[in-house]
Design an enzyme around this catalytic site. Structure first.
Site, PDB file in Angstrom:
ATOM      1  N   ARG A  14     -13.010 -69.684 -24.899  1.00 21.44           N
ATOM      2  CA  ARG A  14     -11.570 -69.187 -24.889  1.00 21.44           C
ATOM      3  C   ARG A  14     -10.682 -70.160 -25.176  1.00 21.44           C
ATOM      4  O   ARG A  14      -9.476 -69.970 -25.971  1.00 21.44           O
ATOM      5  CB  ARG A  14     -11.181 -68.246 -23.632  1.00 21.44           C
ATOM      6  CG  ARG A  14     -12.279 -66.970 -23.547  1.00 21.44           C
ATOM      7  CD  ARG A  14     -11.758 -66.638 -21.964  1.00 21.44           C
ATOM      8  NE  ARG A  14     -10.213 -66.136 -22.030  1.00 21.44           N
ATOM      9  CZ  ARG A  14      -9.796 -65.044 -22.495  1.00 21.44           C
ATOM     10  NH1 ARG A  14     -10.741 -64.000 -22.898  1.00 21.44           N
ATOM     11  NH2 ARG A  14      -8.595 -64.577 -22.408  1.00 21.44           N
ATOM     12  N   ASP A  84     -36.315 -84.629 -20.186  1.00 21.09           N
ATOM     13  CA  ASP A  84     -35.678 -83.982 -21.325  1.00 21.09           C
ATOM     14  C   ASP A  84     -35.851 -85.014 -22.626  1.00 21.09           C
ATOM     15  O   ASP A  84     -36.340 -84.565 -23.640  1.00 21.09           O
ATOM     16  CB  ASP A  84     -34.275 -83.560 -21.253  1.00 21.09           C
ATOM     17  CG  ASP A  84     -33.636 -84.602 -20.577  1.00 21.09           C
ATOM     18  OD1 ASP A  84     -33.835 -85.490 -20.119  1.00 21.09           O
ATOM     19  OD2 ASP A  84     -32.165 -84.404 -20.627  1.00 21.09           O
ATOM     20  N   SER A 109     -34.983 -94.350 -21.197  1.00 24.30           N
ATOM     21  CA  SER A 109     -33.973 -93.509 -21.641  1.00 24.30           C
ATOM     22  C   SER A 109     -32.730 -94.088 -22.061  1.00 24.30           C
ATOM     23  O   SER A 109     -31.735 -93.482 -22.486  1.00 24.30           O
ATOM     24  CB  SER A 109     -34.054 -92.367 -20.974  1.00 24.30           C
ATOM     25  OG  SER A 109     -35.311 -91.880 -20.906  1.00 24.30           O
ATOM     26  N   HIS A 179      15.107 -79.831  -4.854  1.00 21.55           N
ATOM     27  CA  HIS A 179      14.371 -78.716  -3.728  1.00 21.55           C
ATOM     28  C   HIS A 179      14.640 -77.349  -4.325  1.00 21.55           C
ATOM     29  O   HIS A 179      14.841 -76.523  -3.458  1.00 21.55           O
ATOM     30  CB  HIS A 179      15.279 -79.005  -2.551  1.00 21.55           C
ATOM     31  CG  HIS A 179      15.357 -80.278  -1.986  1.00 21.55           C
ATOM     32  ND1 HIS A 179      14.489 -81.116  -1.587  1.00 21.55           N
ATOM     33  CD2 HIS A 179      16.740 -81.004  -2.038  1.00 21.55           C
ATOM     34  CE1 HIS A 179      15.067 -82.220  -1.169  1.00 21.55           C
ATOM     35  NE2 HIS A 179      16.393 -82.290  -1.560  1.00 21.55           N
ATOM     36  N   GLN A 261     -29.746 -99.980 -14.408  1.00 21.06           N
ATOM     37  CA  GLN A 261     -30.637 -99.010 -15.192  1.00 21.06           C
ATOM     38  C   GLN A 261     -29.384 -98.069 -16.081  1.00 21.06           C
ATOM     39  O   GLN A 261     -30.075 -97.496 -16.833  1.00 21.06           O
ATOM     40  CB  GLN A 261     -31.408 -98.059 -14.192  1.00 21.06           C
ATOM     41  CG  GLN A 261     -32.514 -97.492 -15.037  1.00 21.06           C
ATOM     42  CD  GLN A 261     -33.404 -96.781 -13.984  1.00 21.06           C
ATOM     43  OE1 GLN A 261     -33.273 -95.519 -13.956  1.00 21.06           O
ATOM     44  NE2 GLN A 261     -34.545 -97.378 -13.828  1.00 21.06           N
ATOM     45  N   SER A 309       2.858 -57.063 -19.550  1.00 19.07           N
ATOM     46  CA  SER A 309       2.086 -55.990 -18.255  1.00 19.07           C
ATOM     47  C   SER A 309       1.823 -54.925 -18.768  1.00 19.07           C
ATOM     48  O   SER A 309       2.206 -54.168 -19.644  1.00 19.07           O
ATOM     49  CB  SER A 309       3.088 -56.160 -17.229  1.00 19.07           C
ATOM     50  OG  SER A 309       2.859 -55.196 -16.348  1.00 19.07           O
ATOM     51  N   ARG A 323      -1.297 -70.667 -17.955  1.00 18.16           N
ATOM     52  CA  ARG A 323      -2.880 -71.075 -18.538  1.00 18.16           C
ATOM     53  C   ARG A 323      -2.856 -72.544 -18.279  1.00 18.16           C
ATOM     54  O   ARG A 323      -3.831 -73.178 -17.749  1.00 18.16           O
ATOM     55  CB  ARG A 323      -2.961 -70.549 -19.884  1.00 18.16           C
ATOM     56  CG  ARG A 323      -4.316 -71.193 -20.168  1.00 18.16           C
ATOM     57  CD  ARG A 323      -4.602 -70.857 -21.853  1.00 18.16           C
ATOM     58  NE  ARG A 323      -4.702 -69.161 -21.744  1.00 18.16           N
ATOM     59  CZ  ARG A 323      -4.920 -68.688 -23.249  1.00 18.16           C
ATOM     60  NH1 ARG A 323      -4.893 -69.272 -24.327  1.00 18.16           N
ATOM     61  NH2 ARG A 323      -5.030 -67.510 -23.182  1.00 18.16           N
ATOM     62  N   SER A 354     -27.092 -87.230 -12.459  1.00 11.55           N
ATOM     63  CA  SER A 354     -27.282 -86.675 -13.633  1.00 11.55           C
ATOM     64  C   SER A 354     -26.913 -85.023 -13.765  1.00 11.55           C
ATOM     65  O   SER A 354     -26.234 -84.806 -14.790  1.00 11.55           O
ATOM     66  CB  SER A 354     -28.987 -86.414 -13.838  1.00 11.55           C
ATOM     67  OG  SER A 354     -29.172 -85.932 -15.071  1.00 11.55           O
ATOM     68  N   ARG A 358     -23.593 -83.895 -16.353  1.00  3.31           N
ATOM     69  CA  ARG A 358     -23.938 -83.129 -17.639  1.00  3.31           C
ATOM     70  C   ARG A 358     -22.859 -81.912 -17.618  1.00  3.31           C
ATOM     71  O   ARG A 358     -22.522 -81.513 -18.821  1.00  3.31           O
ATOM     72  CB  ARG A 358     -25.342 -82.114 -17.509  1.00  3.31           C
ATOM     73  CG  ARG A 358     -26.493 -83.160 -17.583  1.00  3.31           C
ATOM     74  CD  ARG A 358     -27.881 -82.448 -17.408  1.00  3.31           C
ATOM     75  NE  ARG A 358     -28.922 -83.308 -17.429  1.00  3.31           N
ATOM     76  CZ  ARG A 358     -29.698 -83.420 -18.206  1.00  3.31           C
ATOM     77  NH1 ARG A 358     -29.605 -82.373 -19.622  1.00  3.31           N
ATOM     78  NH2 ARG A 358     -30.872 -84.049 -18.520  1.00  3.31           N
TER      79      ARG A 358
END
Length: 508
Positions: A14, A84, A109, A179, A261, A309, A323, A354, A358
């Site tokens: 969306r 994976d 990896s 305020h 690592q 509305s 939004r 991990s 993701r």
């Protein structure tokens, strides 16, 4: 089962752009892994690993884009291996059998250890342990770099929109609020300049996070490069050159000086802090606009067929700003996840980073992108109602003019204390009428009927000029957005994007 029976993430569906969604898609992710394997093989061959042939490299190069069939192979393999990355190594071996012996050579990896099939002196147990690290680390750094490059011009465009708005209304007096109570007037453009300055700080922070990005490169299982010393027979110069070549191919200035690592999860936190800070700015700006919409002095853009509305046909709600507030509420708090992930890493690494990464890494960028799309749409189409601004001003301005009236009376020889008391009485009477009777502000009419103020009646219109209350608002706006000012310099590098990009439209 229909897709309508399954949960779908509203961010890509969306709100966010297709461009940023594609960066974090499965196909882009795994295709980038294949690029990383190609680059590693090319660099290692150039540095003298005879096991890597031109045919093997060409086989990988010809299969960089992962097909749907390859995904199916990898999905079946992951059920067996529970890993994976190794599942996709297997899938690439199926696509490029000529490269089966050299895919992932010398790397975990994350680019770490040797593949024992090619270098049998490295134990199988060591190889299996090393494979638990992430090639996704280098890929994630690429994705974050590319996503930052996508959102920064969008942020610059929003700042540009606000600069145009601020200059247009630099001298339009509007009631100030502290305020959410009426306070000294400012200009509408001066208010927008404050929003632009906050976003400019975000631009600085995000650019700094982008500039600090490095590649992890090929560092070995725990970052010691021990495995690469083995394959290059102790030649440290070749290891350094390997990493230089990987950076050149991936488009990074350098590798991080120190990695375990993984690259330090502090990197993720620094980026999240910058984006979360932008989220807070977005909430602040959108909330100010929502309050302005309530006061009917400024509106966000509305489409002719837009419905506010289902029950109240007259409603024109600020749904775009609402939004923004909703999406930014999540973004502004998302950095706490990254702080927890970083602080919870044990010694040289643990895998509890991990699953959350993701979700959180793509999400923070999709949220930022979605907010910027909506902010661009809103700030490009703000509607101002000067008559309502003046009406709001007229309700409060007489009270704010009282100090000026007192001083003008003093200049006419009136006692300040006496003037203050007379105005206090009239002001409280006016406030009571407004609150209990719903009357308009009649303070000035009372003053014009009171002979005590007769000596300054001729001065009242001047004393009530709203522009006399806005101080240096107009000058502040002009100076801030001047061609030689601070904003112009920040936006210069994005000028091509700003000039060529149309106002963002919303999916829904």
């Amino acid at each position: 089962m229909s897709k309508y029976d399954l949960y779908e993430n509203p961010l890509p569906e969306r709100y966010a752009s297709r461009e940023i969604t594609k960066i974090f898609s499965r196909r882009t992710r795994v295709s980038t892994w294949r690029k990383l394997w190609l680059w590693l093989a090319e660099a290692e061959k150039e540095l003298g690993l005879a096991q890597i042939t031109d045919g093997a490299i060409e086989a990988i190069r010809s299969n960089l884009i992962v097909t749907d069939e390859s995904f199916k192979v990898a999905e079946a393999e992951e059920k067996i291996r529970r890993h994976d990355v190794m599942a996709h190594v297997f899938a690439l071996e199926k696509d490029a059998p000529a490269a089966a012996g050299i895919i992932h050579i010398g790397a975990t990896s994350c680019y770490g250890m040797l593949v024992y099939v090619v270098f049998p002196n490295v134990s199988k147990a060591s190889k299996q342990a090393d494979d638990l690290t992430k090639v996704t680390d280098n890929a994630d750094l690429i994705f974050m770099r590319d996503a930052l490059a996508l959102i920064l011009p969008k942020l610059a465009k929003v700042i540009h929109n606000l600069s145009q708005f601020a200059l247009q209304f630099k001298d339009l007096p509007t009631l100030g609020f502290t305020h959410y109570q009426a306070a000294q007037p400012i200009s509408l453009g001066r208010r927008a300049a404050q929003w632009a300055q906050d976003l400019a700080m975000d631009l600085d922070d995000i650019e700094a996070a982008q500039a600090g990005l490095r590649l992890r490169g090929a560092q070995g299982t725990t970052g010691t490069q021990a495995s690469f010393l083995e394959i290059f027979h102790g030649d440290a110069v070749k290891i350094d050159r390997l990493n230089e070549m990987l950076c050149e191919k991936a488009g990074f200035p350098a590798c991080y000086d120190i990695s375990t690592q993984t690259y330090s999860r502090k990197v993720d936190l620094r980026i999240a802090n910058a984006l979360s800070s932008f989220g807070a700015s977005a909430i602040h700006i959108a909330t100010d606009l929502r309050l302005s919409c309530h006061d009917k002095i400024v509106d966000e853009p509305h489409e002719a067929t837009q419905t506010g509305s289902s029950a109240m046909a007259f409603k024109t709600n600020p749904m775009r700003c609402e939004r923004i507030c909703a999406l930014a509420r999540k973004l502004s708090n998302l950095n706490s996840n990254f702080a927890s992930t970083y602080s919870s890493q044990w010694l040289e690494r643990s895998l509890d980073d991990s699953a959350i990464r993701r979700m959180d890494i793509p999400e923070m960028f999709l949220l930022t992108d979605a907010i910027l799309i909506t902010l661009d749409n809103v700030t490009s189409g703000l509607v101002v109602y000067p008559a309502m601004i003046r009406r709001q001003m007229d309700e409060e301005l007489p009270f704010m003019a009282m100090e000026g009236i007192i001083m003008r009376l003093v200049h006419k020889g009136v006692s300040r204390q006496e003037a203050h008391e007379r105005i206090r009485v009239l002001s409280l009477e006016t406030v009571r009428e407004m609150k209990t009777e719903g009357a308009n502000n009649t303070l000035m009419e009372k003053i014009k009927r009171d002979d005590f103020f007769k000596s300054i009646w001729a001065d009242l219109d001047e004393l009530l000029d709203p522009k006399k209350f806005t101080g240096r608002s107009e000058e502040i706006v002009e100076r801030y957005f001047a061609p030689s000012g601070p904003i112009a310099g920040k936006l210069e590098k994005y000028k091509g994007y700003i000039d060529s990009t149309a106002t963002a439209t919303l999916h829904v």
